[in-house]
Enzyme design. Structure first.
Site, PDB file in Angstrom:
ATOM      1  N   GLY A 291       5.367   4.064   3.697  1.00 60.95           N
ATOM      2  CA  GLY A 291       5.148   4.965   2.801  1.00 60.95           C
ATOM      3  C   GLY A 291       6.368   5.515   1.782  1.00 60.95           C
ATOM      4  N   ASP A 292       7.503   5.356   2.785  1.00 59.40           N
ATOM      5  CA  ASP A 292       8.969   5.714   1.779  1.00 59.40           C
ATOM      6  C   ASP A 292       9.040   4.228   0.985  1.00 59.40           C
ATOM      7  OD1 ASP A 292       8.860   7.611   3.557  1.00 59.40           O
ATOM      8  OD2 ASP A 292      10.132   6.692   5.178  1.00 59.40           O
TER       9      ASP A 292
ATOM     10  N   GLY B 203      -2.804   3.693   4.240  1.00 56.77           N
ATOM     11  CA  GLY B 203      -2.288   2.750   5.079  1.00 56.77           C
ATOM     12  C   GLY B 203      -2.926   1.192   4.501  1.00 56.77           C
TER      13      GLY B 203
ATOM     14  N   GLY C 295      -4.778   0.433   1.003  1.00 55.51           N
ATOM     15  CA  GLY C 295      -3.854   0.485  -0.174  1.00 55.51           C
ATOM     16  C   GLY C 295      -3.892   2.002  -0.749  1.00 55.51           C
TER      17      GLY C 295
ATOM     18  N   SER D 273      -1.280   7.156  -0.166  1.00 53.15           N
ATOM     19  CA  SER D 273      -1.390   5.851   0.433  1.00 53.15           C
ATOM     20  C   SER D 273      -2.382   5.999   1.539  1.00 53.15           C
ATOM     21  CB  SER D 273       0.038   5.717   0.853  1.00 53.15           C
ATOM     22  OG  SER D 273       0.603   6.640   1.927  1.00 53.15           O
TER      23      SER D 273
HETATM   24  N1  LIG Z   1      -1.767  -2.293   7.837  1.00 57.96           N
HETATM   25  C1  LIG Z   1      -1.321  -2.295   6.494  1.00 57.96           C
HETATM   26  N2  LIG Z   1      -1.736  -3.505   5.871  1.00 57.96           N
HETATM   27  C2  LIG Z   1      -1.165  -3.634   4.537  1.00 57.96           C
HETATM   28  N3  LIG Z   1      -0.700  -2.783   3.822  1.00 57.96           N
HETATM   29  C3  LIG Z   1      -0.344  -1.635   4.361  1.00 57.96           C
HETATM   30  C4  LIG Z   1      -0.477  -1.258   5.958  1.00 57.96           C
HETATM   31  N4  LIG Z   1      -0.030  -0.263   6.222  1.00 57.96           N
HETATM   32  C5  LIG Z   1       0.387   0.337   5.203  1.00 57.96           C
HETATM   33  N5  LIG Z   1       0.521  -0.587   4.083  1.00 57.96           N
HETATM   34  C6  LIG Z   1       0.845  -0.356   2.739  1.00 57.96           C
HETATM   35  O1  LIG Z   1       2.015   0.637   2.663  1.00 57.96           O
HETATM   36  C7  LIG Z   1       1.465   1.689   2.032  1.00 57.96           C
HETATM   37  C8  LIG Z   1       1.974   3.047   2.595  1.00 57.96           C
HETATM   38  O2  LIG Z   1       1.389   3.095   4.050  1.00 57.96           O
HETATM   39  P1  LIG Z   1       1.102   4.313   4.681  1.00 57.96           P
HETATM   40  O3  LIG Z   1      -0.146   5.032   3.915  1.00 57.96           O
HETATM   41  O4  LIG Z   1       0.815   3.929   5.943  1.00 57.96           O
HETATM   42  O5  LIG Z   1       2.198   5.218   4.319  1.00 57.96           O
HETATM   43  P2  LIG Z   1       2.835   6.665   5.247  1.00 57.96           P
HETATM   44  O6  LIG Z   1       1.871   6.877   6.241  1.00 57.96           O
HETATM   45  O7  LIG Z   1       3.411   7.649   4.125  1.00 57.96           O
HETATM   46  O8  LIG Z   1       4.155   5.708   5.803  1.00 57.96           O
HETATM   47  P3  LIG Z   1       5.688   6.562   6.351  1.00 57.96           P
HETATM   48  O9  LIG Z   1       5.255   8.010   6.222  1.00 57.96           O
HETATM   49  O10 LIG Z   1       5.801   5.862   7.796  1.00 57.96           O
HETATM   50  O11 LIG Z   1       6.450   5.792   5.516  1.00 57.96           O
HETATM   51  C9  LIG Z   1       0.134   1.461   2.221  1.00 57.96           C
HETATM   52  O12 LIG Z   1      -0.551   1.992   0.943  1.00 57.96           O
HETATM   53  C10 LIG Z   1      -0.394   0.107   1.902  1.00 57.96           C
HETATM   54  O13 LIG Z   1       0.070  -0.080   0.562  1.00 57.96           O
HETATM   55 MG   LIG Z   2       4.704   9.260   4.598  1.00 56.70          MG
END
Ligand SMILES: Nc1ncnc2c1ncn2[C@@H]1O[C@H](COP(=O)(O)OP(=O)(O)OP(=O)(O)O)[C@@H](O)[C@H]1O
Ligand SMILES: [Mg+2]
Length: 315
Positions: free
Chosen positions: A251-252, A222, A225, A220
């Site tokens: 992400g969860d 952020g 995508g 992921s």
């Molecule tokens: N600012 C954003 N705008 C649009 N989509 C987002 C954004 N942030 C996250 N997403 C969506 O959510 C998905 C997961 O986010 P991210 O990569 O931040 O996960 P993470 O860091 O594992 O989060 P966490 O561990 O807090 O659950 C991204 O791949 C995207 O699809």
């Molecule tokens: Mg995560």
């Protein structure tokens, strides 16, 4: 059935404050308590999607008993392993403009016998499980190879396993060939030991983790995508989002969407992106329900934009 494992769960207590003033006695205008922990978040989203889910977690003290009760209220079967320590309470302070201040406790230390009882709790249910999702960091007392052991025993029982963790616990588990890993950009950069500035660099890092043992990498990125890199190819998925309220737990939510949609292939990637996009439009770590999803906003492609710079380069 989707089984989740949360080695360091929490009771998440949120206080809303008119203002956050250091050194003062603050009066909350509202407060709530929610079940917390990354695997538990996955279970919440999986339950919201209408699937059966069991959450394995160490539970201790009155906090642990309350956590088990809250899980039940969310439609999640709690497979609690009783521990001598007390389940941690994490506190979030919310200001009127939405600013969050979080205080996370370390959590109890897990004894060797409790670590074994947790493995037993998973093993006892592995044969009846489609996916085992192990999420979050390891608490004090659990050895760095604990997830590696869990991958090995899950495979012996015929269950597929996904790991959403970081650092040494992730690296050590790769040799047992987890079916899926779900790093974010930072976790991916840390695992390969170099910064990532573009989507293409993230693809190469994911490919490297496949050569080190991961069968499939759901990375992921952020706001940029997500990538799915497996034996059949590389897919990129993204969604339009108008307003981001909170990316905590996105992400969860993504991982839950991916598993609820079968846990493999581009359709599951699209579900992961839809869940991530929905999660960031909800407050705090609230998990999306099917009504929150907008699949029409999601695109997936094999034409990966390799040269695209990451909005937030990972160091
Ligand atoms: N600012 C954003 N705008 C649009 N989509 C987002 C954004 N942030 C996250 N997403 C969506 O959510 C998905 C997961 O986010 P991210 O990569 O931040 O996960 P993470 O860091 O594992 O989060 P966490 O561990 O807090 O659950 C991204 O791949 C995207 O699809
Ligand atoms: Mg995560």
């Amino acid at each position: 059935m989707i089984l989740t494992v949360t080695p360091n769960p929490s009771l998440d207590r949120t206080y809303e404050l008119p203002a956050l003033t250091r050194g003062a006695v603050l009066r909350a205008t509202a407060d709530r308590v929610d079940p917390g922990g990354k695997g538990i978040n996955v279970s919440r989203a999986v339950a919201a999607a209408g699937h059966r889910t069991v959450a394995v977690a160490p539970l201790g003290g009155p906090e642990g008993a309350l956590l088990a009760r809250l899980l039940g209220e969310h439609g999640i079967e709690a497979a609690g392993v009783q521990i001598a320590g007390s389940t941690r309470v994490n506190v979030t302070l919310v200001e009127p403009d939405g600013t969050l201040t979080k205080v996370n406790a370390a959590g109890p230390e897990i004894t060797a016998a409790e670590a074994e009882a947790l493995l037993d709790a998973v093993r006892a249910r592995s044969a009846a499980t489609d996916w085992i999702a192990c999420c979050g960091s390891l608490p004090r007392g659990l050895p760095g190879e604990w997830y590696a052991e869990l991958v090995a025993s899950s495979h012996r029982a015929g269950a597929r396993i996904v790991l959403d963790t970081s650092g040494a616990a992730l690296v050590a588990a790769l040799r047992e060939r987890p079916d899926v890993i779900k790093p974010n950009a930072e976790e991916l950069a840390e695992a390969v030991g170099r910064p990532l500035a573009t989507v293409g660099a993230a693809v190469r890092a994911a490919e490297e983790l496949r050569t080190r043992g991961a069968q499939c990498v759901l990375a992921s990125l952020g706001a940029d995508g997500q990538l799915l890199v497996d034996g059949s190819g590389t897919y990129f998925g993204s969604a339009r989002v108008d307003t981001v309220r909170s990316n905590v737990g996105a992400g969860d939510a993504s991982l839950a969407g991916f598993l609820a949609a079968g846990g493999t292939g581009p359709a599951a990637l699209a579900a992961a992106v839809a869940h991530g996009a929905a999660a960031v439009q909800l407050p705090g770590s609230v998990m999306p329900t099917p009504a929150d999803l907008d699949p029409s906003s999601v695109t997936t492609t094999t034409d990966v934009p390799l040269d695209r710079p990451l909005t937030e380069p990972a160091s």
